[in-house]
Scaffold this motif. Structure first.
Motif, PDB file in Angstrom:
ATOM      1  N   PRO A 267      29.642 -15.410  36.067  1.00  0.00           N
ATOM      2  CA  PRO A 267      29.521 -13.947  36.037  1.00  0.00           C
ATOM      3  C   PRO A 267      29.742 -13.368  34.644  1.00  0.00           C
ATOM      4  CG  PRO A 267      30.786 -14.644  37.943  1.00  0.00           C
ATOM      5  CD  PRO A 267      30.567 -15.877  37.113  1.00  0.00           C
ATOM      6  N   SER A 268      28.937 -12.401  34.286  1.00  0.00           N
ATOM      7  CA  SER A 268      28.893 -11.653  33.023  1.00  0.00           C
ATOM      8  C   SER A 268      28.127 -12.368  31.920  1.00  0.00           C
ATOM      9  CB  SER A 268      30.294 -11.281  32.504  1.00  0.00           C
ATOM     10  OG  SER A 268      30.894 -12.343  31.779  1.00  0.00           O
ATOM     11  N   ALA A 269      27.679 -13.595  32.166  1.00  0.00           N
ATOM     12  CA  ALA A 269      26.903 -14.315  31.154  1.00  0.00           C
ATOM     13  C   ALA A 269      25.500 -13.729  31.031  1.00  0.00           C
ATOM     14  CB  ALA A 269      26.810 -15.797  31.504  1.00  0.00           C
ATOM     15  N   VAL A 270      24.987 -13.715  29.804  1.00  0.00           N
ATOM     16  CA  VAL A 270      23.599 -13.345  29.568  1.00  0.00           C
ATOM     17  C   VAL A 270      22.802 -14.610  29.292  1.00  0.00           C
ATOM     18  CG1 VAL A 270      24.185 -11.052  28.710  1.00  0.00           C
ATOM     19  CG2 VAL A 270      23.986 -12.962  27.090  1.00  0.00           C
ATOM     20  N   ASN A 271      21.507 -14.545  29.532  1.00  0.00           N
ATOM     21  CA  ASN A 271      20.654 -15.718  29.386  1.00  0.00           C
ATOM     22  C   ASN A 271      19.976 -15.722  28.018  1.00  0.00           C
ATOM     23  OD1 ASN A 271      17.640 -17.028  30.941  1.00  0.00           O
ATOM     24  ND2 ASN A 271      19.432 -18.147  30.251  1.00  0.00           N
ATOM     25  N   VAL A 272      20.295 -16.732  27.213  1.00  0.00           N
ATOM     26  CA  VAL A 272      19.635 -16.959  25.925  1.00  0.00           C
ATOM     27  C   VAL A 272      19.151 -18.407  25.925  1.00  0.00           C
ATOM     28  CG1 VAL A 272      19.816 -16.807  23.411  1.00  0.00           C
ATOM     29  CG2 VAL A 272      21.275 -15.350  24.850  1.00  0.00           C
ATOM     30  N   PRO A 273      17.972 -18.688  26.500  1.00  0.00           N
ATOM     31  CA  PRO A 273      17.500 -20.069  26.591  1.00  0.00           C
ATOM     32  C   PRO A 273      17.478 -20.754  25.219  1.00  0.00           C
ATOM     33  CG  PRO A 273      16.138 -18.630  27.931  1.00  0.00           C
ATOM     34  CD  PRO A 273      17.029 -17.737  27.123  1.00  0.00           C
ATOM     35  N   PHE A 274      17.920 -22.006  25.196  1.00  0.00           N
ATOM     36  CA  PHE A 274      18.038 -22.722  23.920  1.00  0.00           C
ATOM     37  C   PHE A 274      16.718 -22.858  23.198  1.00  0.00           C
ATOM     38  CE2 PHE A 274      16.734 -26.106  26.743  1.00  0.00           C
ATOM     39  CZ  PHE A 274      16.027 -26.996  25.956  1.00  0.00           C
ATOM     40  N   THR A 275      15.613 -22.858  23.933  1.00  0.00           N
ATOM     41  CA  THR A 275      14.303 -23.042  23.320  1.00  0.00           C
ATOM     42  C   THR A 275      13.933 -21.874  22.398  1.00  0.00           C
ATOM     43  OG1 THR A 275      13.341 -22.126  25.340  1.00  0.00           O
ATOM     44  CG2 THR A 275      13.380 -24.527  25.129  1.00  0.00           C
ATOM     45  N   LEU A 276      14.580 -20.715  22.566  1.00  0.00           N
ATOM     46  CA  LEU A 276      14.278 -19.576  21.703  1.00  0.00           C
ATOM     47  C   LEU A 276      14.677 -19.833  20.258  1.00  0.00           C
ATOM     48  CD1 LEU A 276      15.419 -16.577  23.949  1.00  0.00           C
ATOM     49  CD2 LEU A 276      13.101 -17.465  23.632  1.00  0.00           C
ATOM     50  N   ASN A 277      15.575 -20.791  20.046  1.00  0.00           N
ATOM     51  CA  ASN A 277      16.066 -21.072  18.698  1.00  0.00           C
ATOM     52  C   ASN A 277      15.067 -21.809  17.821  1.00  0.00           C
ATOM     53  OD1 ASN A 277      18.896 -20.123  18.958  1.00  0.00           O
ATOM     54  ND2 ASN A 277      19.031 -21.741  20.498  1.00  0.00           N
ATOM     55  N   VAL A 278      14.052 -22.393  18.443  1.00  0.00           N
ATOM     56  CA  VAL A 278      13.206 -23.355  17.734  1.00  0.00           C
ATOM     57  C   VAL A 278      11.734 -22.986  17.852  1.00  0.00           C
ATOM     58  CG1 VAL A 278      12.474 -25.782  17.683  1.00  0.00           C
ATOM     59  CG2 VAL A 278      14.869 -25.210  18.077  1.00  0.00           C
ATOM     60  N   ALA A 279      11.023 -23.075  16.739  1.00  0.00           N
ATOM     61  CA  ALA A 279       9.570 -22.950  16.737  1.00  0.00           C
ATOM     62  C   ALA A 279       8.976 -24.343  16.900  1.00  0.00           C
ATOM     63  CB  ALA A 279       9.097 -22.317  15.436  1.00  0.00           C
ATOM     64  N   GLU A 280       8.172 -24.546  17.919  1.00  0.00           N
ATOM     65  CA  GLU A 280       7.732 -25.899  18.259  1.00  0.00           C
ATOM     66  C   GLU A 280       6.275 -26.180  17.922  1.00  0.00           C
ATOM     67  OE1 GLU A 280       9.732 -28.028  21.525  1.00  0.00           O
ATOM     68  OE2 GLU A 280      10.032 -26.038  22.389  1.00  0.00           O
ATOM     69  N   LYS A 281       5.640 -25.337  17.125  1.00  0.00           N
ATOM     70  CA  LYS A 281       4.297 -25.646  16.658  1.00  0.00           C
ATOM     71  C   LYS A 281       4.423 -26.503  15.408  1.00  0.00           C
ATOM     72  CE  LYS A 281       2.058 -21.542  18.576  1.00  0.00           C
ATOM     73  NZ  LYS A 281       1.259 -20.322  18.289  1.00  0.00           N
ATOM     74  N   GLY A 282       4.106 -27.774  15.536  1.00  0.00           N
ATOM     75  CA  GLY A 282       4.368 -28.720  14.450  1.00  0.00           C
ATOM     76  C   GLY A 282       5.778 -29.246  14.606  1.00  0.00           C
ATOM     77  N   PRO A 283       6.445 -29.638  13.517  1.00  0.00           N
ATOM     78  CA  PRO A 283       7.842 -30.059  13.631  1.00  0.00           C
ATOM     79  C   PRO A 283       8.683 -28.948  14.269  1.00  0.00           C
ATOM     80  CG  PRO A 283       6.973 -30.587  11.456  1.00  0.00           C
ATOM     81  CD  PRO A 283       5.942 -29.733  12.129  1.00  0.00           C
ATOM     82  N   ALA A 284       9.632 -29.327  15.095  1.00  0.00           N
ATOM     83  CA  ALA A 284      10.494 -28.353  15.763  1.00  0.00           C
ATOM     84  C   ALA A 284      11.547 -27.869  14.780  1.00  0.00           C
ATOM     85  CB  ALA A 284      11.139 -28.980  16.994  1.00  0.00           C
ATOM     86  N   THR A 285      11.315 -26.719  14.189  1.00  0.00           N
ATOM     87  CA  THR A 285      12.210 -26.174  13.179  1.00  0.00           C
ATOM     88  C   THR A 285      12.878 -24.907  13.696  1.00  0.00           C
ATOM     89  OG1 THR A 285      10.358 -24.985  12.181  1.00  0.00           O
ATOM     90  CG2 THR A 285      10.929 -27.133  11.244  1.00  0.00           C
ATOM     91  N   LEU A 286      14.025 -24.576  13.132  1.00  0.00           N
ATOM     92  CA  LEU A 286      14.739 -23.369  13.522  1.00  0.00           C
ATOM     93  C   LEU A 286      13.958 -22.122  13.112  1.00  0.00           C
ATOM     94  CD1 LEU A 286      18.358 -24.355  12.424  1.00  0.00           C
ATOM     95  CD2 LEU A 286      17.486 -24.244  14.774  1.00  0.00           C
ATOM     96  N   ARG A 287      14.004 -21.125  13.964  1.00  0.00           N
ATOM     97  CA  ARG A 287      13.408 -19.849  13.599  1.00  0.00           C
ATOM     98  C   ARG A 287      14.243 -19.190  12.501  1.00  0.00           C
ATOM     99  NH1 ARG A 287       9.391 -18.789  17.186  1.00  0.00           N
ATOM    100  NH2 ARG A 287       9.553 -19.783  19.253  1.00  0.00           N
ATOM    101  N   ASP A 288      13.664 -18.230  11.817  1.00  0.00           N
ATOM    102  CA  ASP A 288      14.374 -17.589  10.718  1.00  0.00           C
ATOM    103  C   ASP A 288      15.541 -16.762  11.258  1.00  0.00           C
ATOM    104  OD1 ASP A 288      13.540 -14.450  10.599  1.00  0.00           O
ATOM    105  OD2 ASP A 288      11.895 -15.668  11.377  1.00  0.00           O
ATOM    106  N   ALA A 289      16.562 -16.607  10.430  1.00  0.00           N
ATOM    107  CA  ALA A 289      17.802 -15.976  10.855  1.00  0.00           C
ATOM    108  C   ALA A 289      17.592 -14.540  11.318  1.00  0.00           C
ATOM    109  CB  ALA A 289      18.827 -16.030   9.723  1.00  0.00           C
ATOM    110  N   GLU A 290      16.716 -13.793  10.648  1.00  0.00           N
ATOM    111  CA  GLU A 290      16.485 -12.402  11.028  1.00  0.00           C
ATOM    112  C   GLU A 290      15.937 -12.304  12.442  1.00  0.00           C
ATOM    113  OE1 GLU A 290      14.024  -8.440   9.449  1.00  0.00           O
ATOM    114  OE2 GLU A 290      13.913 -10.338   8.356  1.00  0.00           O
ATOM    115  N   SER A 291      14.971 -13.150  12.775  1.00  0.00           N
ATOM    116  CA  SER A 291      14.405 -13.148  14.119  1.00  0.00           C
ATOM    117  C   SER A 291      15.443 -13.565  15.150  1.00  0.00           C
ATOM    118  CB  SER A 291      13.197 -14.081  14.183  1.00  0.00           C
ATOM    119  OG  SER A 291      12.158 -13.633  13.342  1.00  0.00           O
ATOM    120  N   LEU A 292      16.209 -14.585  14.836  1.00  0.00           N
ATOM    121  CA  LEU A 292      17.223 -15.063  15.771  1.00  0.00           C
ATOM    122  C   LEU A 292      18.275 -13.988  16.036  1.00  0.00           C
ATOM    123  CD1 LEU A 292      17.685 -18.693  14.403  1.00  0.00           C
ATOM    124  CD2 LEU A 292      16.751 -18.068  16.642  1.00  0.00           C
TER     125      LEU A 292
END
Length: 313
Positions: A223-248
């Protein structure tokens, strides 16, 4: 923990400005931040231990960064008794982690870069989980290779083949740093504390109670948790790299987890949520971010603990 994320270019500029050519001789870390790119690693390969964490160790011989040491994903977590309760897929005891790292050739105080095949977000999570265990045992000169081996290859660097050539190291695990670990009591308190945000990092179907892992004993979320799926952290087109800090930062805030709040990341076991902890703590600079090791597995071991299940009201 403090934020150690910066580009290799920014780090090089800062070092040059300070007239420091060898940060190790200056008493500082060798790694420029918590994330390095392939070109930085190629330039500094002789200064760091490279650990290649993957599920399929047999695939290591087919292609890996030269002089990297393989670390089996199954060896990174374990089943052990904590607080009198047997728990699955949790952190290694200090002596076990120390032995694993010595077998991988890591020496005391040696800087470490963690890689993986790097082809999907799930592989990047294994890098983050091993990073977290280094942080928990007090080893701070550690970084992950953004995009793993896939990014190394995409940058034009060759992969080696054949078995690993590893000499035993003398790494020593330090005292546990409990600031990066959320206890059951802290998670329970966070449910009603407006200053601490619980983040459920599983796919939405698990959060909503539509799906359930076999080692989790109740479907739904804390209870009270929000959903932030882990896949949102990574751009998966090509090598799986972290998204930029501003977007995150913007996405986390939109999902209800702004970085001005303390945060606890969890999933089914503490695996994929290690990536969310890594992003919050090391990329976005949230010094009050913690990982709930054992996550829903541990939370649901006691059936008296509340679970919200929108799918089964």
């Amino acid at each position: 923990m403090t934020m150690r994320y910066m580009s290799a270019l920014t780090a090089a500029f800062l070092l040059a400005s300070a007239a420091v050519t060898d940060p190790a001789l200056a008493g500082g870390p060798v790694t420029p931040g918590a994330v390095v790119d392939a070109d930085w690693l190629a330039e500094h390969r002789g200064e760091v231990a490279v650990l290649d964490v993957r599920r399929d160790l047999e695939s290591f011989a087919g292609g890996h960064i030269p002089k990297a040491a393989p670390v089996g994903w199954d060896a990174v977590r374990t089943t052990r008794t904590i607080d009198g309760v047997e728990r699955q897929k949790v952190r290694l005891a200090a002596e076990t982690f120390q032995r694993l790292m010595r077998e991988a050739g890591v020496d005391a105080n040696e800087p470490v870069v963690i890689t993986s095949p790097g082809k999907a977000a799930g592989q990047i999570t294994t890098q983050a989980r091993l990073y977290w265990q280094f942080a928990y045992y007090g080893h701070d000169d550690v970084a992950i290779l953004d995009g793993g081996n896939a990014a190394w290859r995409a940058a034009g660097h060759d992969l080696a083949t054949g078995p690993a050539e590893v000499s035993a190291g003398d790494y020593t695990a330090g005292a546990p740093d409990d600031s990066v670990l959320a206890t059951v009591a802290e998670v329970d308190a966070a449910r009603t504390n407006a200053g601490v945000q619980l983040t459920d990092n599983r796919p939405m179907a698990y959060y909503l109670g539509l799906e359930q892992a076999g080692y989790v004993y109740a479907a739904g979320h804390i209870p009270s948790a929000v959903n932030v799926p882990f896949t949102l952290n990574v751009a998966e087109k090509g090598p799986a790299t972290l998204r930029d800090a501003e977007s995150l930062r913007a996405v986390y805030a939109y999902q209800g987890a702004p970085m001005d709040l303390a945060a606890i990341a969890y999933c089914n076991s503490g695996h994929v949520s290690a990536l969310t902890w890594f992003v919050m703590s090391e990329v976005l600079g949230n010094d009050d971010a913690q990982l709930f090791d054992g996550s829903m597995h541990v939370w649901t071991q006691d059936e008296s603990r509340p679970v919200t299940n929108p799918a089964r009201r």
